[in-house]
Design a protein around this motif. Sequence first.
Motif, PDB file in Angstrom:
ATOM      1  N   ARG A 418      30.162  29.847 -35.914  1.00 34.24           N
ATOM      2  CA  ARG A 418      28.905  29.967 -35.179  1.00 34.24           C
ATOM      3  C   ARG A 418      29.055  30.988 -34.054  1.00 34.24           C
ATOM      4  O   ARG A 418      29.618  30.699 -33.005  1.00 34.24           O
ATOM      5  CB  ARG A 418      28.489  28.603 -34.633  1.00 34.24           C
ATOM      6  N   VAL A 419      28.535  32.171 -34.296  1.00 30.76           N
ATOM      7  CA  VAL A 419      28.647  33.257 -33.323  1.00 30.76           C
ATOM      8  C   VAL A 419      27.725  32.972 -32.145  1.00 30.76           C
ATOM      9  O   VAL A 419      26.583  32.530 -32.311  1.00 30.76           O
ATOM     10  CB  VAL A 419      28.287  34.594 -33.986  1.00 30.76           C
ATOM     11  N   ILE A 420      28.211  33.236 -30.944  1.00 34.67           N
ATOM     12  CA  ILE A 420      27.403  33.090 -29.729  1.00 34.67           C
ATOM     13  C   ILE A 420      26.592  34.353 -29.535  1.00 34.67           C
ATOM     14  O   ILE A 420      27.086  35.468 -29.768  1.00 34.67           O
ATOM     15  CB  ILE A 420      28.313  32.824 -28.512  1.00 34.67           C
ATOM     16  N   ALA A 421      25.347  34.212 -29.120  1.00 34.07           N
ATOM     17  CA  ALA A 421      24.472  35.366 -28.921  1.00 34.07           C
ATOM     18  C   ALA A 421      25.091  36.347 -27.925  1.00 34.07           C
ATOM     19  O   ALA A 421      25.774  35.950 -26.976  1.00 34.07           O
ATOM     20  CB  ALA A 421      23.098  34.908 -28.431  1.00 34.07           C
ATOM     21  N   ASP A 422      24.828  37.650 -28.156  1.00 34.89           N
ATOM     22  CA  ASP A 422      25.460  38.687 -27.336  1.00 34.89           C
ATOM     23  C   ASP A 422      25.113  38.545 -25.858  1.00 34.89           C
ATOM     24  O   ASP A 422      25.974  38.736 -24.995  1.00 34.89           O
ATOM     25  CB  ASP A 422      25.041  40.070 -27.835  1.00 34.89           C
ATOM     26  N   ASP A 423      23.853  38.220 -25.552  1.00 30.92           N
ATOM     27  CA  ASP A 423      23.470  38.122 -24.144  1.00 30.92           C
ATOM     28  C   ASP A 423      24.148  36.937 -23.460  1.00 30.92           C
ATOM     29  O   ASP A 423      24.602  37.036 -22.311  1.00 30.92           O
ATOM     30  CB  ASP A 423      21.943  38.010 -24.012  1.00 30.92           C
ATOM     31  N   VAL A 424      24.261  35.808 -24.185  1.00 25.54           N
ATOM     32  CA  VAL A 424      24.945  34.643 -23.616  1.00 25.54           C
ATOM     33  C   VAL A 424      26.433  34.927 -23.448  1.00 25.54           C
ATOM     34  O   VAL A 424      27.036  34.591 -22.414  1.00 25.54           O
ATOM     35  CB  VAL A 424      24.722  33.401 -24.517  1.00 25.54           C
ATOM     36  N   TRP A 425      27.041  35.575 -24.427  1.00 27.35           N
ATOM     37  CA  TRP A 425      28.460  35.879 -24.343  1.00 27.35           C
ATOM     38  C   TRP A 425      28.742  36.848 -23.193  1.00 27.35           C
ATOM     39  O   TRP A 425      29.759  36.723 -22.507  1.00 27.35           O
ATOM     40  CB  TRP A 425      28.937  36.447 -25.666  1.00 27.35           C
ATOM     41  N   ALA A 426      27.855  37.812 -22.996  1.00 28.96           N
ATOM     42  CA  ALA A 426      28.046  38.753 -21.888  1.00 28.96           C
ATOM     43  C   ALA A 426      28.006  38.035 -20.537  1.00 28.96           C
ATOM     44  O   ALA A 426      28.778  38.347 -19.620  1.00 28.96           O
ATOM     45  CB  ALA A 426      26.973  39.838 -21.940  1.00 28.96           C
ATOM     46  N   LYS A 427      27.130  37.058 -20.411  1.00 29.19           N
ATOM     47  CA  LYS A 427      27.062  36.302 -19.153  1.00 29.19           C
ATOM     48  C   LYS A 427      28.325  35.459 -18.956  1.00 29.19           C
ATOM     49  O   LYS A 427      28.808  35.314 -17.830  1.00 29.19           O
ATOM     50  CB  LYS A 427      25.817  35.422 -19.153  1.00 29.19           C
ATOM     51  N   LEU A 428      28.837  34.879 -20.045  1.00 23.39           N
ATOM     52  CA  LEU A 428      30.078  34.098 -19.936  1.00 23.39           C
ATOM     53  C   LEU A 428      31.252  34.991 -19.544  1.00 23.39           C
ATOM     54  O   LEU A 428      32.117  34.583 -18.758  1.00 23.39           O
ATOM     55  CB  LEU A 428      30.363  33.387 -21.256  1.00 23.39           C
ATOM     56  N   LEU A 429      31.282  36.220 -20.073  1.00 22.84           N
ATOM     57  CA  LEU A 429      32.333  37.157 -19.684  1.00 22.84           C
ATOM     58  C   LEU A 429      32.244  37.479 -18.195  1.00 22.84           C
ATOM     59  O   LEU A 429      33.255  37.518 -17.488  1.00 22.84           O
ATOM     60  CB  LEU A 429      32.220  38.439 -20.512  1.00 22.84           C
ATOM     61  N   TRP A 430      31.030  37.710 -17.733  1.00 19.46           N
ATOM     62  CA  TRP A 430      30.855  37.990 -16.298  1.00 19.46           C
ATOM     63  C   TRP A 430      31.322  36.812 -15.459  1.00 19.46           C
ATOM     64  O   TRP A 430      32.013  36.987 -14.447  1.00 19.46           O
ATOM     65  CB  TRP A 430      29.390  38.294 -16.002  1.00 19.46           C
ATOM     66  N   ALA A 431      30.958  35.605 -15.864  1.00 15.55           N
ATOM     67  CA  ALA A 431      31.368  34.418 -15.106  1.00 15.55           C
ATOM     68  C   ALA A 431      32.881  34.279 -15.102  1.00 15.55           C
ATOM     69  O   ALA A 431      33.485  33.936 -14.079  1.00 15.55           O
ATOM     70  CB  ALA A 431      30.709  33.174 -15.697  1.00 15.55           C
ATOM     71  N   GLY A 432      33.531  34.551 -16.250  1.00 13.23           N
ATOM     72  CA  GLY A 432      34.982  34.433 -16.304  1.00 13.23           C
ATOM     73  C   GLY A 432      35.692  35.466 -15.458  1.00 13.23           C
ATOM     74  O   GLY A 432      36.758  35.201 -14.897  1.00 13.23           O
ATOM     75  N   PRO A 567      31.834  24.295 -19.447  1.00 12.38           N
ATOM     76  CA  PRO A 567      30.716  23.866 -18.586  1.00 12.38           C
ATOM     77  C   PRO A 567      30.670  24.597 -17.252  1.00 12.38           C
ATOM     78  O   PRO A 567      29.582  24.922 -16.758  1.00 12.38           O
ATOM     79  CB  PRO A 567      30.984  22.366 -18.398  1.00 12.38           C
ATOM     80  N   ALA A 568      31.840  24.878 -16.652  1.00 14.62           N
ATOM     81  CA  ALA A 568      31.857  25.606 -15.384  1.00 14.62           C
ATOM     82  C   ALA A 568      31.357  27.033 -15.565  1.00 14.62           C
ATOM     83  O   ALA A 568      30.586  27.552 -14.737  1.00 14.62           O
ATOM     84  CB  ALA A 568      33.261  25.597 -14.794  1.00 14.62           C
ATOM     85  N   LEU A 569      31.778  27.703 -16.629  1.00 11.68           N
ATOM     86  CA  LEU A 569      31.307  29.065 -16.880  1.00 11.68           C
ATOM     87  C   LEU A 569      29.807  29.090 -17.157  1.00 11.68           C
ATOM     88  O   LEU A 569      29.095  29.981 -16.675  1.00 11.68           O
ATOM     89  CB  LEU A 569      32.066  29.658 -18.063  1.00 11.68           C
ATOM     90  N   CYS A 570      29.318  28.137 -17.925  1.00  9.18           N
ATOM     91  CA  CYS A 570      27.888  28.086 -18.221  1.00  9.18           C
ATOM     92  C   CYS A 570      27.079  27.845 -16.951  1.00  9.18           C
ATOM     93  O   CYS A 570      26.005  28.441 -16.762  1.00  9.18           O
ATOM     94  CB  CYS A 570      27.594  26.998 -19.253  1.00  9.18           C
ATOM     95  N   ALA A 571      27.581  26.969 -16.077  1.00  9.25           N
ATOM     96  CA  ALA A 571      26.874  26.713 -14.820  1.00  9.25           C
ATOM     97  C   ALA A 571      26.856  27.967 -13.943  1.00  9.25           C
ATOM     98  O   ALA A 571      25.834  28.284 -13.320  1.00  9.25           O
ATOM     99  CB  ALA A 571      27.532  25.553 -14.084  1.00  9.25           C
ATOM    100  N   LYS A 572      27.960  28.676 -13.891  1.00  9.70           N
ATOM    101  CA  LYS A 572      28.029  29.889 -13.070  1.00  9.70           C
ATOM    102  C   LYS A 572      27.144  30.990 -13.652  1.00  9.70           C
ATOM    103  O   LYS A 572      26.495  31.735 -12.911  1.00  9.70           O
ATOM    104  CB  LYS A 572      29.469  30.367 -12.975  1.00  9.70           C
ATOM    105  N   ALA A 573      27.126  31.099 -14.989  1.00 13.57           N
ATOM    106  CA  ALA A 573      26.347  32.152 -15.635  1.00 13.57           C
ATOM    107  C   ALA A 573      24.874  31.793 -15.779  1.00 13.57           C
ATOM    108  O   ALA A 573      24.068  32.658 -16.130  1.00 13.57           O
ATOM    109  CB  ALA A 573      26.942  32.457 -17.002  1.00 13.57           C
ATOM    110  N   GLY A 574      24.532  30.534 -15.546  1.00 16.09           N
ATOM    111  CA  GLY A 574      23.134  30.127 -15.668  1.00 16.09           C
ATOM    112  C   GLY A 574      22.663  30.031 -17.105  1.00 16.09           C
ATOM    113  O   GLY A 574      21.496  30.304 -17.397  1.00 16.09           O
ATOM    114  N   VAL A 575      23.550  29.646 -18.014  1.00 13.14           N
ATOM    115  CA  VAL A 575      23.173  29.490 -19.417  1.00 13.14           C
ATOM    116  C   VAL A 575      23.440  28.049 -19.827  1.00 13.14           C
ATOM    117  O   VAL A 575      24.308  27.382 -19.252  1.00 13.14           O
ATOM    118  CB  VAL A 575      23.969  30.459 -20.322  1.00 13.14           C
TER     119      VAL A 575
END
Length: 781
Positions: A418-432, A567-575
Motif C-alpha cells: 500500500r503506497v502512501i500518497a506523495d503529498d502525505v509522504w512528503a509531509k512525513l519526510l519534512w516532519a522527520g 503517530p508523532a510524525l503524523c501529528a507534527k505533519a498535520g496528516v
Amino acid sequence: MSAIERHAVAASTANAGATGPTGAIPWRSGGERRTRLLPEEADALAGLSPRALRRHRATGVPRRTAPLWRALSQLVEPLDETAKGLHHDDDDLARRAGRTAVAAILAKCAELERPWWAWTAWDWARLAGPSREAFLAAQPLPTEQSARPFLIALSYLLAGFTDFQHLGNFNRLHLAQLVFGPGSVTEAIDETGTVLERWGYRSMVGSDGRYRLVGVLAQALLLNRSPRLADLTTEAFAALHAHPASTGRYQRDLHALQKIVAELGHCDCPARPGFNHAPGLAGVPAAWAELLRRWHDTSTLTPNVRNNIRVNMAKAGRWAAAEHPEATDPRQWTRTICAAWIAAVDRMMIGDWVQRRDHLSERLGEPISPRTKAHLLMGTRMFFRDLQEWEWIPRRFDPARALATPRTISAVISTDPRVIADDVWAKLLWAGLNLEPADFPGTYYPLELIRALTLTWLFSGLRSDELSRLRVGCVRWQHNGTPISGDATDILADDAVCLLDVPVHKTGTAFTKPVDPLVGQAIEAWQAVRPIQPKRLDRKTSEHVDLLFSIRAHPVAKSYINQTVIPALCAKAGVPTADVRGNITSHRARSTIASQLYNAKEPMTLFELQAWLGHRSPNTTQHYAKITPNTLTKAYTEAGYFARNVRTIEVLLDREAITSGAAADGQSWQYYDLGHGLCSYTFFEQCPHRMACAKCDFYLPKDSTKAQLLEAKDNLQRMLATVPLTEEEQAAIEDGQSALDTLLDRLADIPTPAGATPRQLSSPTDGRMLPIVEVRQHKQS
C-alpha cells in the motif's frame, strides 16, 4: 555471629521448603517445641494493658509489673534481642516503634492463645495488615507509622516470613536496611547503579517512577537472605521467579535485575520473557496433543512459526474430535479426512475451534480471510510432512497434494503493498527532518536515537525487523569508490556515498545498500552518545551482537515505529494516521520508497531495485515496483490513444440559413472544412470518403463563388466536430502517401453520398488527405 544473624539463619532453616502461608513456622526454645501458651503466660498477658506492653524494655523492667514480665521471658527475650539487633538510628522514635512492634506481637499471642513461634504465615500477615492504614487502625493506642516495618522485620528474622504479597505496598528498601544495615544495602545499590548508568539509565529510580529496581533489589536480597549480589546465583533467581511475592512489576523488574547481576558475572543471563512460549492445547485429543507437543519440541522452525502452527493444528485436532471421532490421531488421517478438513477451512469462521474467544468479541462469527485459510493449510501440510518424514506416522497420503491450497483460495490472494500518497509522504519526510524534543514528550529514548531511527525508516526502505537488528558500525562512507572515515566532513558534505550494512533478513543473507547521507550522519550522531550496551543474541544468526538501536540494555521494539514514531510524525505533519488504504505502518514506507525509485526521472531498473531492497527474486520486487498514477498518466497521454482514434474537423454553420428557415426547406446550412474545399453533407462523419474526398455533388471548392460568399458572411459560426477514424484512415495519417494510395484504391468503387463512385467521378489517383486538427492541440490552443 551476631544475634540477628543467628535468628535469620534459624528462621531460614525452620522455613526451608515453605512456599506459602499454610503451615506453622516452629521456634525452638530450650530444646522443646510447644504450640500453646503456658497458663502463667496467658495470665501475664491478660494482666498487662496495651500501654503497659509498650513500656517494656530489655534494659529496664517497669515498676509494679516485674512478676508479670518474668512469666513472659520466653516470649519476650527473643523479641527484645532481635529488635536490638535491627539497624536503625538509636533515637526515641525508633525505640517507640520497636516497643510498639513487640507489644503488637504479644497482644496477638494473647488473642491467638499461641506463642509467636507457633504462628502461621497468615497470622503474621493479618497482624501486619494489607496496608499501613489497616495496621494503624487495628492498634488499640495511637501508633507511630514506622512501627509496621519493625514488625515485618521481626517476623522476617524470627519466623522467616517472606509472603510480602499479602502486605500490599510497603517500603522494601527500608525493611532491607533494617535487616542487613544501610551500608550493606547501599553497596549493593551502588554496584547495581554502576551497571545501569553504563547502560544509559539516569538513576536507579527514573523521574517518571517507571524503574523500581531499588524495590525489586531490596526484595531479592530479603528473599535470598543475603545482602551480597554475589549470592544471587542462577539458582537463586530461579527461586525468586517462583516465589509468590514476585508478581506483577516485581516479576518484570526481576528479569532486568538478573541481567544486571549476569553482567557482573554472578549468574546466567535470563531468557527473554515469553520466549518459546507454547500456547495451550485445551480440548485437543490426547493422541493428537502428544504428537503436536513432540513436533513443537523437535521442529527447527522459528519459535513464532512453531507456535502459529501449533495453534492451527490444535484447531485441526478439535475439529477432528467433533466432526470425525475416528480420526483424532494423525496416524488415522486419510485423503478423505484431508478433503473434509480443506472444506472445513474454506467455510471456517473467526472463533471456530479456538481455545478462547474473549478477545474476539467484535470479529466473532466473521469469515476468515483467504490468506488465513492458506496459512492453515500450509501449517497442516508442514505438520503431516514432518511426521511422515520422521517416521512417526505411516505414509497414507501425500501432504503436498492431499492438503494443497485450492485455486479458489489462492486466486484471491495477492501481494498489494500500500503506497502512501506523495503529498502525505512528503509531509512525513519534512516532519522527520525537523524532529524536536517537544514532539516526543516524556519519551523513554534519547532524541538522538529517535532521530536516527526515524530517518533510517524514512530513507532506507528496511523492514521493521531489519531496523531493530541493525548493528553498531553499520554505516560506511565511500568517495569515488574509496572508503573514507566519518570525520572527513569536507568530503561527507559534498558527494560522499553512504553505505548501510543490512543484517540477515527475511528472504536472504546480509547485504549492503546505498542510502542518503542524512541517514549515515544521524546514525553516527546516535553512536557518539550511545551508552555501552550488553551484547544481544541475534536469533537469526545465533550471534551475540551490539544492536544499534538499544538503550538501557533493551533493544528498541519492532512495534515502536508503528506505535510511537508514526503517530508523532503524523501529528507534527498535520496528516491523519490512516488513509483510504488503511493505517500508515512501517512496512508501507518500504513500498512507497520502492515505488518512487521506480518512477523517478532517472528510474532504477527492476534488477537494481531488487538488489536495493534485498529481494531474492525479481518476482517479489514487482509487487513493490508500482507505477504511480502520474507516471501512468504521462505515458498514456504521450501514447495518444484518444488522439489516435479521434480527430477534429472545423465546421461552418450558416446562422442566416437556420434563422430564416431555409435550412428546413432543404438548403445546406452545415459545411465541413476539408482544407481544399467544403462538404455540405449533413452526415459527414458517416461518409466513407470523409478523409479522402471524392468531390461528389456535396463538395464545394474553396475557389468557388458560393464558398467565397459563405466565408464572407458576418453571422457565420465556427465549431469543431470529432471524427472517429478507421484503421486505414489512421494508417493514412500516420504512414503517409503509400497508405493514402491504398485507401483511395479501396474507396474507388464505394458510392459517395451523391450516389456516384469515385471511379465514376473520375477522381484523381494522386489525392491527398484533408488537413485536420488533433484534439489535444486544439485544447492547448
